[in-house]
Design a protein around this motif. Structure first.
Motif, PDB file in Angstrom:
ATOM      1  N   UNK A 158       2.440 -10.697 -19.209  1.00  0.00           N
ATOM      2  CA  UNK A 158       1.010 -10.450 -19.072  1.00  0.00           C
ATOM      3  C   UNK A 158       0.796  -9.096 -18.395  1.00  0.00           C
ATOM      4  N   UNK A 159       0.181  -8.173 -19.118  1.00  0.00           N
ATOM      5  CA  UNK A 159      -0.028  -6.823 -18.593  1.00  0.00           C
ATOM      6  C   UNK A 159      -1.314  -6.250 -19.179  1.00  0.00           C
ATOM      7  N   UNK A 160      -2.034  -5.475 -18.364  1.00  0.00           N
ATOM      8  CA  UNK A 160      -3.257  -4.835 -18.863  1.00  0.00           C
ATOM      9  C   UNK A 160      -3.040  -3.349 -19.122  1.00  0.00           C
ATOM     10  N   UNK A 161      -1.761  -2.944 -19.240  1.00  0.00           N
ATOM     11  CA  UNK A 161      -1.427  -1.529 -19.443  1.00  0.00           C
ATOM     12  C   UNK A 161      -1.667  -1.049 -20.868  1.00  0.00           C
ATOM     13  N   UNK A 162      -1.747  -1.976 -21.817  1.00  0.00           N
ATOM     14  CA  UNK A 162      -1.744  -1.575 -23.224  1.00  0.00           C
ATOM     15  C   UNK A 162      -2.959  -2.104 -23.964  1.00  0.00           C
ATOM     16  N   UNK A 163      -3.302  -1.425 -25.046  1.00  0.00           N
ATOM     17  CA  UNK A 163      -4.394  -1.868 -25.904  1.00  0.00           C
ATOM     18  C   UNK A 163      -3.879  -2.725 -27.057  1.00  0.00           C
ATOM     19  N   UNK A 164      -2.600  -3.027 -27.012  1.00  0.00           N
ATOM     20  CA  UNK A 164      -1.972  -3.798 -28.083  1.00  0.00           C
ATOM     21  C   UNK A 164      -1.290  -5.049 -27.544  1.00  0.00           C
ATOM     22  N   UNK A 165      -1.092  -5.999 -28.444  1.00  0.00           N
ATOM     23  CA  UNK A 165      -0.209  -7.132 -28.186  1.00  0.00           C
ATOM     24  C   UNK A 165       1.039  -6.928 -29.031  1.00  0.00           C
ATOM     25  N   UNK A 166       2.192  -7.191 -28.448  1.00  0.00           N
ATOM     26  CA  UNK A 166       3.439  -7.138 -29.200  1.00  0.00           C
ATOM     27  C   UNK A 166       4.077  -8.520 -29.167  1.00  0.00           C
ATOM     28  N   UNK A 167       4.330  -9.075 -30.356  1.00  0.00           N
ATOM     29  CA  UNK A 167       4.965 -10.380 -30.481  1.00  0.00           C
ATOM     30  C   UNK A 167       6.351 -10.160 -31.072  1.00  0.00           C
TER      31      UNK A 167
END
Length: 423
Positions: free
Chosen positions: A18-27
């Motif tokens: 869980x991080x708010x550093x990115x504008x993306x989700x990586x699965x």
């Protein structure tokens, strides 16, 4: 960044970063299984085949179309050799729901469904894989195997490993063998795929700005519901008390090359897991950076190598020294490389060398939090080796390494194999 893991079923885990550093989700989905000669080629074909289509997206074109409709999501897959395991890897990167132009869309749920559909619900014809797809991917794998000779540096490293690990899993080539492709067809490959899906270690990683709904989202996915519990069939990397060879094994091969490739495979004998951090510092000083003894003494001062570096493989406790040299300089280069290894045993390096090594490694640790795929790779490595050290612990352990610690490592390093590719 907050990392959590949840066991969905025995042998099947969800890992959330869980991080708010990115504008993306990586699965990412990783299917880990033991490296065996019997199955190494099948796994390579399967990892490529699954990208060709699923039940709900029956072609590559349809998968690409779906990715475009998901605001240009990117999908990729591949296969790795990690210790004595083979890992089938699948990735899907999408825009985080918080940055979508229209509110109310659940892109994370859609992404999970699409990726799980590709991995667990493949496109079938008459109850097995599509023969046309299988034959095409077999041919692609054949070309990949035949083409391994084109990259001489990678080929030389693979050959050194092959010689060091004769008749052992780690000596196998990750894309398999051409002669094994002949016996693979759509029916027996699908039968093997079903065995793999129900016996491999199955890990799902999700990195992004997440909430607790992610666990329910994955648990209730119909493809996850169909998966069986399993005692995962993989090897936990624990190679510590690796024996030090009494004599070096030298392999020389000839090929049409303009530059010689010299690879030294070293064994590192450790008696505790935490000594791997000392080994990282040792490797950095020996050849892991531009400040290293290899780079400075073999390349810059003696001008005996175009490339002079080393890398540490923690899953097998090996260090591989890699040099590109003039073919006529083989004896001189080898003698000077051996001198660097012996000098390390004598403690012939400075506190500045240790500090520079630490700075380089710590900079790499900082990147774990700065790149989503790097974070996933780190935590997957922890999961595989059952070490579960946080990034903070990793930093702390590196900072505590002393010169005495590095010398102790140096005294437990020995050359196992020397591989030289010449004309």
């Amino acid at each position: 960044m907050e990392y959590k893991q949840t066991e969905l079923k025995k042998g099947i885990k969800l890992h959330t970063i869980n991080t708010d550093k990115f504008k993306t989700n990586l699965i990412a989905i990783f299917m880990t299984t033991k490296l065996t000669r019997e199955n190494v080629t099948k796994n390579a074909v399967i990892s490529a085949l699954l990208r060709r289509g699923s039940k709900n997206m029956p072609s590559q074109e349809e998968i690409s179309k779906q990715m475009e409709e998901m605001y240009g999501a990117s999908f990729d897959c591949g296969i790795d050799k990690t210790g004595d395991n083979q890992v089938l890897k699948f990735y899907l990167e999408t825009v985080n729901d918080n940055f979508l132009p229209q509110k109310g869309e659940d892109m994370l749920k859609t992404s999970l469904e699409r990726l799980l559909d590709i991995v667990l619900n493949p496109y079938l014809e008459n109850g097995s894989f599509k023969s046309e797809y299988v034959e095409q991917e077999k041919n692609n794998i054949k070309q990949r195997i035949e083409g391994k000779i084109d990259n001489k540096a990678r080929y030389s490293l693979d050959r050194c490993i092959e010689e060091m690990y004769q008749n052992e899993p780690y000596g196998l080539y990750r894309f398999g063998y051409i002669e094994d492709l002949e016996n693979i067809d759509a029916k027996n490959l699908y039968e093997y795929y079903q065995e793999l899906v129900n016996s491999c270690k199955f890990d799902i990683f999700v990195s992004g700005n997440l909430n607790d709904e992610i666990i329910q989202m994955v648990t209730q996915n119909e493809n996850i519901e169909k998966l069986k519990e399993r005692t995962a069939d993989y090897v936990i990397p624990k190679e510590l008390n690796k024996g030090l060879p009494e004599q070096e094994n030298t392999i020389t091969e000839s090929m049409e090359v303009t530059q010689g490739k010299l690879i030294l495979g070293l064994n590192v004998k450790l008696d505790r897991e935490d000594l791997r951090y000392d080994a990282l510092i040792y490797n950095s000083i020996l050849g892991g950076s531009a400040n290293s003894k290899m780079f400075q003494n073999v390349r810059e001062k003696a001008h005996l190598a175009y490339i002079a570096s080393s890398s540490y493989v923690r899953y097998k406790n090996n260090i591989f020294v890699n040099c590109g040299i003039e073919i006529g300089n083989y004896e001189k280069a080898l003698e000077l490389i051996k001198k660097q290894i012996e000098d390390m045993k004598k403690g012939d390096f400075t506190e500045d060398d240790i500090e520079n090594a630490k700075k380089g490694i710590l900079a790499g640790i900082d990147m774990i939090d700065d790149e989503q795929d790097t974070g996933i790779t780190y935590f997957f490595g922890q999961e595989l080796s059952k070490t579960n050290h946080s990034i903070e612990e990793y930093r702390d352990r590196i900072q505590k390494v002393s010169k005495e610690d590095v010398v102790n490592i140096a005294k437990n390093v020995a050359i196992h194999t020397i591989y030289f590719l010449k004309d």
